[in-house]
Design an enzyme around this catalytic site. Structure first.
Site, PDB file in Angstrom:
ATOM      1  N   ARG A   1      55.791  20.769  87.468  1.00 51.85           N
ATOM      2  CA  ARG A   1      55.708  19.536  86.691  1.00 51.85           C
ATOM      3  C   ARG A   1      54.331  19.320  86.069  1.00 51.85           C
ATOM      4  O   ARG A   1      53.655  18.346  86.347  1.00 51.85           O
ATOM      5  CB  ARG A   1      56.151  18.355  87.546  1.00 51.85           C
TER       6      ARG A   1
ATOM      7  N   LYS B   1      63.260   2.016  87.968  1.00 50.36           N
ATOM      8  CA  LYS B   1      61.976   2.578  88.425  1.00 50.36           C
ATOM      9  C   LYS B   1      61.278   3.281  87.273  1.00 50.36           C
ATOM     10  O   LYS B   1      60.082   3.094  87.056  1.00 50.36           O
ATOM     11  CB  LYS B   1      62.233   3.580  89.547  1.00 50.36           C
ATOM     12  N   ASN B   2      62.066   4.056  86.491  1.00 48.17           N
ATOM     13  CA  ASN B   2      61.446   4.901  85.471  1.00 48.17           C
ATOM     14  C   ASN B   2      61.106   4.167  84.187  1.00 48.17           C
ATOM     15  O   ASN B   2      60.715   4.785  83.198  1.00 48.17           O
ATOM     16  CB  ASN B   2      62.315   6.137  85.214  1.00 48.17           C
TER      17      ASN B   2
ATOM     18  N   ARG C   1      60.991   5.647  98.106  1.00 45.52           N
ATOM     19  CA  ARG C   1      60.245   5.796  96.846  1.00 45.52           C
ATOM     20  C   ARG C   1      61.071   5.264  95.678  1.00 45.52           C
ATOM     21  O   ARG C   1      60.554   4.795  94.686  1.00 45.52           O
ATOM     22  CB  ARG C   1      59.912   7.266  96.574  1.00 45.52           C
TER      23      ARG C   1
ATOM     24  N   CYS D   1      57.273  13.977  92.922  1.00 43.52           N
ATOM     25  CA  CYS D   1      58.310  14.693  93.685  1.00 43.52           C
ATOM     26  C   CYS D   1      57.966  16.179  93.759  1.00 43.52           C
ATOM     27  O   CYS D   1      57.364  16.731  92.874  1.00 43.52           O
ATOM     28  CB  CYS D   1      59.640  14.626  92.938  1.00 43.52           C
TER      29      CYS D   1
ATOM     30  N   ASP E   1      68.816  13.830  87.416  1.00 40.35           N
ATOM     31  CA  ASP E   1      68.702  12.926  88.571  1.00 40.35           C
ATOM     32  C   ASP E   1      70.044  12.701  89.238  1.00 40.35           C
ATOM     33  O   ASP E   1      70.125  12.212  90.350  1.00 40.35           O
ATOM     34  CB  ASP E   1      68.147  11.561  88.133  1.00 40.35           C
TER      35      ASP E   1
HETATM   36  C1  EPZ Z   1      61.134  11.904  84.083  1.00 42.16           C
HETATM   37  O1  EPZ Z   1      60.363  12.932  84.655  1.00 42.16           O
HETATM   38  C2  EPZ Z   1      61.656  11.052  85.235  1.00 42.16           C
HETATM   39  N1  EPZ Z   1      60.520  10.469  85.933  1.00 42.16           N
HETATM   40  C3  EPZ Z   1      62.470  11.954  86.176  1.00 42.16           C
HETATM   41  O2  EPZ Z   1      62.980  11.157  87.223  1.00 42.16           O
HETATM   42  C4  EPZ Z   1      63.642  12.518  85.381  1.00 42.16           C
HETATM   43  O3  EPZ Z   1      64.346  13.409  86.211  1.00 42.16           O
HETATM   44  C5  EPZ Z   1      63.113  13.274  84.160  1.00 42.16           C
HETATM   45  O4  EPZ Z   1      62.245  12.449  83.373  1.00 42.16           O
HETATM   46  C6  EPZ Z   1      64.246  13.706  83.248  1.00 42.16           C
HETATM   47  O5  EPZ Z   1      64.816  12.548  82.657  1.00 42.16           O
HETATM   48  C7  EPZ Z   1      59.937   9.347  85.419  1.00 42.16           C
HETATM   49  O6  EPZ Z   1      60.318   8.829  84.375  1.00 42.16           O
HETATM   50  C8  EPZ Z   1      58.827   8.773  86.223  1.00 42.16           C
HETATM   51  P1  EPZ Z   1      60.085  15.648  81.757  1.00 42.16           P
HETATM   52  P2  EPZ Z   1      59.374  13.781  83.716  1.00 42.16           P
HETATM   53  O7  EPZ Z   1      58.694  15.429  81.272  1.00 42.16           O
HETATM   54  O8  EPZ Z   1      58.925  12.934  82.608  1.00 42.16           O
HETATM   55  C9  EPZ Z   1      58.542  20.115  82.365  1.00 42.16           C
HETATM   56  C10 EPZ Z   1      63.231  10.510  89.455  1.00 42.16           C
HETATM   57  O9  EPZ Z   1      63.808  10.986  90.404  1.00 42.16           O
HETATM   58  N2  EPZ Z   1      57.347  19.645  81.663  1.00 42.16           N
HETATM   59  O10 EPZ Z   1      61.228  15.336  80.843  1.00 42.16           O
HETATM   60  O11 EPZ Z   1      58.391  14.432  84.593  1.00 42.16           O
HETATM   61  C11 EPZ Z   1      58.742  19.409  83.691  1.00 42.16           C
HETATM   62  O12 EPZ Z   1      58.043  20.106  84.715  1.00 42.16           O
HETATM   63  C12 EPZ Z   1      62.415  11.378  88.524  1.00 42.16           C
HETATM   64  O13 EPZ Z   1      63.230   9.294  89.149  1.00 42.16           O
HETATM   65  C13 EPZ Z   1      56.331  20.560  81.413  1.00 42.16           C
HETATM   66  O14 EPZ Z   1      56.419  21.723  81.764  1.00 42.16           O
HETATM   67  O15 EPZ Z   1      60.365  14.863  83.113  1.00 42.16           O
HETATM   68  C14 EPZ Z   1      60.233  19.454  83.875  1.00 42.16           C
HETATM   69  O16 EPZ Z   1      60.584  20.698  84.436  1.00 42.16           O
HETATM   70  C15 EPZ Z   1      62.483  12.813  88.971  1.00 42.16           C
HETATM   71  N3  EPZ Z   1      55.213  20.120  80.777  1.00 42.16           N
HETATM   72  C16 EPZ Z   1      60.768  19.370  82.458  1.00 42.16           C
HETATM   73  O17 EPZ Z   1      59.696  19.772  81.589  1.00 42.16           O
HETATM   74  C17 EPZ Z   1      55.061  18.814  80.369  1.00 42.16           C
HETATM   75  O18 EPZ Z   1      54.029  18.470  79.795  1.00 42.16           O
HETATM   76  C18 EPZ Z   1      61.216  17.982  82.083  1.00 42.16           C
HETATM   77  O19 EPZ Z   1      60.126  17.140  82.299  1.00 42.16           O
HETATM   78  C19 EPZ Z   1      56.107  17.911  80.636  1.00 42.16           C
HETATM   79  C20 EPZ Z   1      57.246  18.345  81.274  1.00 42.16           C
END
Ligand code: EPZ
Length: 441
Positions: A117, A18-19, A417, A112, A303
């Site tokens: 986020r 998915k990702n 989802r 989610c 995850d």
């Molecule tokens: C990706 O989310 C995945 N989603 C998530 O999977 C996965 O848990 C996560 O990476 C960690 O590997 C997709 O790829 C679509 P991050 P992402 O940017 O990119 C904060 C699932 O269940 N942050 O690494 O959103 C953020 O809020 C999903 O498939 C900021 O504050 O994760 C989070 O707390 C859930 N500002 C942390 O950093 C930003 O600009 C990590 O976020 C970006 C992120």
């Protein structure tokens, strides 16, 4: 409706990731030629991201697990609020739209409910590459424009999986060289890099957590098959272990699961490499308690945290789980407690948490906790439970399979989802699951 207590036994195939799928679709905007993606999981988030593309006027054709995308028919660079706000990954179209059309309007992303986020790290990087960006709270849109995007040297202050991808998607057609430092190491990023390379992009991981992109003039179409979804594989492995079953997983990628396999073995889980893409998962002997800290790749993925916590409810002793990536990812705890799990929140002592945690410290709300302590083994009994995050959803489903009796799970669209035909696939492993209309229960 789930009748629990049956060990899961048999064979199951992991669907496409998915990702990666969601980002592969955004990549199609980078060329007027046809982009063909195979091994696409038919799940709600995929349909949602394809709705984003069609809302821009892009031609999308779904045929089985293959999606064909023609973006030359693009008519708009504004993602409608109702479509974009449903999926956080909709924001990834910004880079390609800026690179090809000089403008993009994207809603503040939703997705989610696992914390605020924000996409501040994405925005800062795009601005560094020459985009003018403003956020209008009155309509909830980010307005972006750039006559040309130019390469930049950019260091992420904290890891961001999609943030890294957002900048790669902007840099591949930018003028000059982009160097991303402290870039994400998640394997999904590597799959996106090989897809873009197949389109003619020049991208390479030069050293640990550093990615260099040389902008090219034009990108061409590609036909690409997505890697398997490692989060699905972990879900099925734990389903086998926690129901005292024995499951053969096809399209397995053990190389993507190092931290999981290590933890699984330490808990007494048994995995057997049947061949390069088949792994047998079962539990031999009692489940041993563990202490896990979630981290960006190559650490133990956030995850996997929820299904692992369920696994630990059946362990002999006290386990801990420290979630360091998201500020609020324990929504399943209340549901597992309804089924008899003994789980307490606690806050692990951390020096300067605003640096240590991957989320923005300012996003924390009162009542959030980063740690849980699980006392096992506790027999789980049936209950009526609610779901509001897709990985939590899979966890509650596994809990219902582990529990005796008949459980009713509401909000299963959350599971849809991220997991295709979950009840049919688990039924093949002996699970007794029926999908009902809300008014039938
Ligand atoms: C990706 O989310 C995945 N989603 C998530 O999977 C996965 O848990 C996560 O990476 C960690 O590997 C997709 O790829 C679509 P991050 P992402 O940017 O990119 C904060 C699932 O269940 N942050 O690494 O959103 C953020 O809020 C999903 O498939 C900021 O504050 O994760 C989070 O707390 C859930 N500002 C942390 O950093 C930003 O600009 C990590 O976020 C970006 C992120």
């Amino acid at each position: 409706m789930v009748h629990g207590g049956t060990p899961l036994r048999g064979e199951i195939a992991v669907a496409g990731a998915k990702n990666v799928a969601l980002k592969a679709f955004a990549s199609a905007i980078l060329t007027d030629e046809e982009v063909v993606i195979h091994n696409v999981p038919l799940i709600a988030d995929v349909h949602c991201m394809l709705d984003v593309l069609t809302s821009l006027g892009i031609k999308v054709d779904i045929n089985g697990h293959t999606v064909r995308i023609q973006s030359k028919s693009l008519k708009s660079t504004t993602v409608p609020l109702d479509v974009g706000a449903r999926l956080r990954t909709s924001s990834l179209v910004a880079g390609p739209l800026l690179a090809r059309y000089g403008a993009a309007r994207i809603p503040n992303p939703g997705g989610c409910r696992i914390g605020a986020r924000p996409i501040d790290r994405h925005i800062r990087g795009l601005a560094e590459m020459g985009a003018e960006i403003s956020y209008h709270p009155d309509d909830g849109y980010f307005y972006l424009r750039a006559d040309t995007l130019h390469g930049a040297g950019f260091e992420f202050e904290k890891n961001t999986h999609t943030g890294t991808e957002a900048l790669i998607l902007a840099a591949v057609l930018a003028e000059g060289e982009t160097v991303l430092k402290n870039a994400a190491a998640e394997v999904e990023v590597d799959d996106l890099i090989s897809l873009l390379t197949g389109m003619g992009a020049t991208i390479k991981r030069t050293k640990e957590r550093e990615i260099v992109i040389y902008g090219v003039k034009k990108l061409h179409g590609v036909e690409y098959s997505l890697m398997p979804d490692r989060n699905e594989e972990v879900t099925f492995a734990l389903a086998a272990a926690v129901t005292s079953g024995d499951v053969l997983v096809h399209h397995s990628r053990r190389a993507h699961l190092g931290a999981f396999l290590e933890a699984f073995s330490s808990a007494g889980g048994q995995y057997e490499a049947v061949d390069a893409s088949t792994t047998r998962y079962r539990q031999i002997g009692p489940i041993k308690p563990t202490d896990i800290v979630t981290l960006p790749h190559p650490g133990f993925m956030t995850d996997w945290q929820a299904p692992w916590a369920l696994y630990m409810t059946q362990a002999n002793g006290i386990s801990t789980m420290h979630e360091t990536v998201f500020e609020s990812r324990f929504s399943y705890v209340s549901e597992l407690r309804k089924m008899g799990a003994q789980i307490e929140y606690y806050d692990p002592p951390v020096k300067n948490p605003e640096i240590y945690y991957n989320f923005n410290w300012s996003d924390r709300r009162s009542g959030y906790h980063q740690g849980i302590r699980i006392t096992g083994p506790t027999p789980l009994h049936d209950a009526v439970v609610e779901i509001d995050d897709l990985r939590a959803g899979a966890t509650v489903l596994l809990a219902a399979l582990t529990a005796g009796g008949t459980s009713y799970i509401h909000g299963v669209e959350q599971i849809d989802r991220g997991y295709e035909n979950i009840e049919e696939r688990l039924r093949k492993l002996g699970a007794r699951i029926e999908r009902k209309k809300e008014d039938e229960i």
